[in-house]
Each structure stands twice: as C-alpha cells, then as structure tokens.
Design a protein around this motif. Sequence first.
Motif, PDB file in Angstrom:
ATOM      1  N   TYR A   1      25.668  28.455  57.731  1.00 30.38           N
ATOM      2  CA  TYR A   1      26.879  28.867  58.436  1.00 30.38           C
ATOM      3  C   TYR A   1      26.517  29.423  59.811  1.00 30.38           C
ATOM      4  O   TYR A   1      25.477  30.069  59.977  1.00 30.38           O
ATOM      5  CB  TYR A   1      27.642  29.932  57.638  1.00 30.38           C
ATOM      6  CG  TYR A   1      27.899  29.513  56.211  1.00 30.38           C
ATOM      7  CD1 TYR A   1      28.945  28.640  55.887  1.00 30.38           C
ATOM      8  CD2 TYR A   1      27.073  29.972  55.185  1.00 30.38           C
ATOM      9  CE1 TYR A   1      29.165  28.241  54.576  1.00 30.38           C
ATOM     10  CE2 TYR A   1      27.295  29.573  53.864  1.00 30.38           C
ATOM     11  CZ  TYR A   1      28.339  28.714  53.571  1.00 30.38           C
ATOM     12  OH  TYR A   1      28.546  28.311  52.288  1.00 30.38           O
ATOM     13  N   ARG A   2      27.388  29.168  60.756  1.00 25.15           N
ATOM     14  CA  ARG A   2      27.168  29.707  62.096  1.00 25.15           C
ATOM     15  C   ARG A   2      28.504  29.849  62.813  1.00 25.15           C
ATOM     16  O   ARG A   2      29.507  29.226  62.442  1.00 25.15           O
ATOM     17  CB  ARG A   2      26.223  28.811  62.908  1.00 25.15           C
ATOM     18  CG  ARG A   2      26.820  27.476  63.312  1.00 25.15           C
ATOM     19  CD  ARG A   2      25.779  26.606  63.989  1.00 25.15           C
ATOM     20  NE  ARG A   2      26.340  25.338  64.427  1.00 25.15           N
ATOM     21  CZ  ARG A   2      25.627  24.243  64.679  1.00 25.15           C
ATOM     22  NH1 ARG A   2      24.315  24.274  64.523  1.00 25.15           N
ATOM     23  NH2 ARG A   2      26.208  23.136  65.088  1.00 25.15           N
ATOM     24  N   TYR A   3      28.485  30.679  63.840  1.00 24.46           N
ATOM     25  CA  TYR A   3      29.661  30.823  64.695  1.00 24.46           C
ATOM     26  C   TYR A   3      29.199  30.884  66.139  1.00 24.46           C
ATOM     27  O   TYR A   3      28.278  31.644  66.487  1.00 24.46           O
ATOM     28  CB  TYR A   3      30.464  32.087  64.370  1.00 24.46           C
ATOM     29  CG  TYR A   3      31.716  32.185  65.223  1.00 24.46           C
ATOM     30  CD1 TYR A   3      32.857  31.471  64.888  1.00 24.46           C
ATOM     31  CD2 TYR A   3      31.724  32.938  66.388  1.00 24.46           C
ATOM     32  CE1 TYR A   3      33.993  31.514  65.681  1.00 24.46           C
ATOM     33  CE2 TYR A   3      32.858  32.987  67.188  1.00 24.46           C
ATOM     34  CZ  TYR A   3      33.990  32.271  66.836  1.00 24.46           C
ATOM     35  OH  TYR A   3      35.100  32.308  67.629  1.00 24.46           O
TER      36      TYR A   3
ATOM     37  N   ILE B   1      31.193  32.281  56.639  1.00 28.02           N
ATOM     38  CA  ILE B   1      31.917  32.941  57.724  1.00 28.02           C
ATOM     39  C   ILE B   1      33.386  32.552  57.621  1.00 28.02           C
ATOM     40  O   ILE B   1      33.717  31.366  57.490  1.00 28.02           O
ATOM     41  CB  ILE B   1      31.344  32.524  59.089  1.00 28.02           C
ATOM     42  CG1 ILE B   1      29.934  33.107  59.275  1.00 28.02           C
ATOM     43  CG2 ILE B   1      32.259  32.967  60.234  1.00 28.02           C
ATOM     44  CD1 ILE B   1      29.214  32.590  60.506  1.00 28.02           C
TER      45      ILE B   1
ATOM     46  N   ALA C   1      35.943  31.706  59.437  1.00 26.62           N
ATOM     47  CA  ALA C   1      36.199  31.325  60.823  1.00 26.62           C
ATOM     48  C   ALA C   1      37.655  31.519  61.221  1.00 26.62           C
ATOM     49  O   ALA C   1      37.953  31.827  62.383  1.00 26.62           O
ATOM     50  CB  ALA C   1      35.769  29.874  61.049  1.00 26.62           C
TER      51      ALA C   1
ATOM     52  N   VAL D   1      38.168  35.122  62.530  1.00 27.09           N
ATOM     53  CA  VAL D   1      37.370  35.641  63.646  1.00 27.09           C
ATOM     54  C   VAL D   1      38.298  36.094  64.758  1.00 27.09           C
ATOM     55  O   VAL D   1      39.278  35.419  65.094  1.00 27.09           O
ATOM     56  CB  VAL D   1      36.399  34.565  64.168  1.00 27.09           C
ATOM     57  CG1 VAL D   1      35.739  35.030  65.464  1.00 27.09           C
ATOM     58  CG2 VAL D   1      35.334  34.238  63.122  1.00 27.09           C
TER      59      VAL D   1
ATOM     60  N   TRP E   1      33.133  39.617  69.729  1.00 28.36           N
ATOM     61  CA  TRP E   1      33.600  38.896  68.538  1.00 28.36           C
ATOM     62  C   TRP E   1      33.561  39.811  67.326  1.00 28.36           C
ATOM     63  O   TRP E   1      32.602  40.554  67.117  1.00 28.36           O
ATOM     64  CB  TRP E   1      32.705  37.697  68.222  1.00 28.36           C
ATOM     65  CG  TRP E   1      32.635  36.630  69.259  1.00 28.36           C
ATOM     66  CD1 TRP E   1      33.542  36.345  70.239  1.00 28.36           C
ATOM     67  CD2 TRP E   1      31.571  35.676  69.426  1.00 28.36           C
ATOM     68  NE1 TRP E   1      33.123  35.292  71.000  1.00 28.36           N
ATOM     69  CE2 TRP E   1      31.921  34.851  70.525  1.00 28.36           C
ATOM     70  CE3 TRP E   1      30.379  35.432  68.738  1.00 28.36           C
ATOM     71  CZ2 TRP E   1      31.096  33.806  70.948  1.00 28.36           C
ATOM     72  CZ3 TRP E   1      29.565  34.396  69.166  1.00 28.36           C
ATOM     73  CH2 TRP E   1      29.915  33.594  70.254  1.00 28.36           C
TER      74      TRP E   1
ATOM     75  N   VAL F   1      33.351  38.885  63.614  1.00 28.98           N
ATOM     76  CA  VAL F   1      33.087  37.722  62.768  1.00 28.98           C
ATOM     77  C   VAL F   1      33.029  38.186  61.310  1.00 28.98           C
ATOM     78  O   VAL F   1      32.038  38.794  60.893  1.00 28.98           O
ATOM     79  CB  VAL F   1      31.760  37.047  63.165  1.00 28.98           C
ATOM     80  CG1 VAL F   1      31.512  35.798  62.303  1.00 28.98           C
ATOM     81  CG2 VAL F   1      31.765  36.676  64.650  1.00 28.98           C
TER      82      VAL F   1
END
Length: 407
Positions: free
Chosen positions: A120-122, A173, A175, A178, A221, A223
Amino acid sequence: MHIRLRALFPALAPTLALILSACAGPVPVPTPAADTPARLRVATYNTSLYAEAEGGLVARLQAGDAGARKIAAVLQRVRPDLVLLNEFDYDPAHRAADLFQRDYLEQAQPGGGEPLRYPYRYLAEVNTGVPSGLDLDRNGTIGGEGRDRGNDAWGYGLHPGQYGMLVLSQHPIDAGQVRSFRLLRWATMPGARRPLDPATGAPWHADAVWRQLRLSSKSHWDVPVRTPGGTVHFLVSHPTPPVFDGPEDRNGARNADEIRLWQEYLTPGDKPWLCDDAGRCGGLAADARFVIAGDLNNDPVDGDGHHEAIVGLLEHPRVLRMATPRSAGGAETARAYAAKGIAHRGAPEHVTGDFGPRAGAMRLDYVLPSTGFVLHGQGVFWPASGDPDAAIADASDHHLVWVDLEP
C-alpha cells in the motif's frame, strides 16, 4: 532541504529538559516481535531522491542510482511498517514510486536486508514547483530564469512535484478518507505570522497576494491506516526551511505556521477555517490515534526558525511524552562540529542530520505518536563512522528516524 545556521537563539523554558536529555551509547535496530501483531514500527526518512529537471528522478532510478540503493538498503534493514519518504519527486504516472519499489526495495541491496515489499502507498500532488502566477519574491518578475524561477511557485521547486512526499505501508490505507490541506490559504489561519518588512513595519506581501498564498510548501496529509491495532492517522508534512529569505523572515514565519497547523488540527474546538481540499472542515477527532511524521525543518533550540513552534508540537497534550530518538553517529558528528567551533545547545545524541559546516548537525526529523500508544523503542539510523552500517547511511543529509508502538 539543507538548513544553514544564521544565529543561536536564547534559552527556552526549562520544560525542554526532557527533550534535550542525552542518553549515551548506540541504539540497535531490533526486529519487531512476531508474536505481537499490533506492534507498529513507524518511520520518517528524508531521502534526497529528487532532481532539478522534470522526470529526472525517473531517469535516475532507471539508470541504477547508487543513492537510491543505499536508501532502499536502510529501509530493508529497519523494515518500518509505515514510513514517510520526504524529498521523493512526485510524477502523475507514479513511475518513480513504481521503479523504487520494483527495482530497489524488492531487490536485495548491498548492506541491506531481505527484499521489502509495501502493498500500500499514498502519494499525491504537492505545491512545490507549481507556478503561482504571482511575484512572490518581489523581484519584479513572475517566474524568472534558472533557480530563481522556483521562488514564484506555491512552494519552492523547479518543476511541479519536486521534493514530493511518498507514504509506504504494510497495512491498508483508507484512501477515500485521506485529507489533504495543500490548498489551504495561509491568511485563513487565526494569528497567522504574516511577514513584515522590518524597514517599514508594513506587510511584506501586498494584500492581494497575501490572500492567495497557500500555507503548505508541499502539503499536509492525514492518511488513515487500518492497522491490526486499529486505525492510525498518519499526519505527514515537510515544512519549508526557515532560511533562503531576507529580513522579512517569510520562510521562517511559514515554517512555524506549517508546524502550527498540526497543533490546530489536534486541538479541540470549532475550526471553520481549517478546511481540506475536498471542503471538509474541522480537526482530528478527539479519540483518534495518530503519528506525526516528517522533516519539519525546525530544531527545538538550534539553528534558524521559530523554535516555539516545534516545542509547542512536542509538548501538545495529545502527543506522547517519550525519550528522544538518538544515535551514535549523530553524537559523533555533532561533537566533531563542536570541536571545530560550531557549538550547539541541543544534545549531540539527538541530531538527525548533517547540514554542513555552516549549520552543523541538528534535529529536524520527527516521529511523534499520540497518547494511547505504548512506546517499545525508538532510534535514528545513523551508525558511528567505524560501524560497517555507516556505508549505507550517507545517501542523504538526513537519517531515518523510527519508533516502535503498540496500542
């Protein structure tokens, strides 16, 4: 970004004793216990993975960048569950993030550990390098040539996305939840530190410009990450360095208010001005767990900047009081600078980066958990010069900071 020393500041309140207390000796990086699934290792790392030309980081990574290999090696050694990477150039197609994951983190690196995959990433747009269409540096032109053209961007940068942010996570995450405050206007913050011309006492920016200025030099952010121990709000940012300006101190004022934004976000009360980019207003719920992370470009006592901003965040009632992360390499470096006459007042063990002979070593990088967590360990990955691990720790002027937490 590099910080240079302008002046040492007078002593602050005695409450800084806890922050500055030194602890001798190196801090090893333990392996998180396998029988505690709720334990969470959280880190921040200013990676210096940026380029001055658009697409430059992609080209660096495609060519097999030695610095990126060392950054990946450090991450493989520390193996955080959740990490913020500052100064990682953003591109809309996410090519740099893809390359770094596939060709660096997922490949065993010299001096590193086992390959590391983050499912997972943002990442998202930032203000750096985005033209404002305004003469923000008051030099009579909009944009300009060479490095000066970055001064009229919403955040200093030579192309959109330079010095961006990347969140990597082992846990999902959320999303859709966010919150980004990239577009929040500085003037809406109550008590905003509006820069003044010291020669006249008048505002440094014209009213029409001031009303449009964005507070975040990159972005702020929130998150939400769904960990085995519950949702954790990862509050990440990278405030502008409080230097590279003039006597009006516009960058120093902005740095302080970028840090203060998190204080406002955590403090209860009606905040109709605190609206995210989707139009949702207000701060973080009173019962939410969080971790603040980033290169905040402000040392509690040394170097440039309004130190009361970072001290106020460290001492916020919702932030866990904890021992300051430390390292043997940082202590060694800070003491070497002191021997050359660059004497700082902060504890040598607590510094997180080496910013050259004009500034020395300072503490600029932070991982600050909320109350409601138990702290199991913390440290800075900065081995002493005689340690073999020092070979992978020199790719950036900053060093990775980590904490181990459990609800």
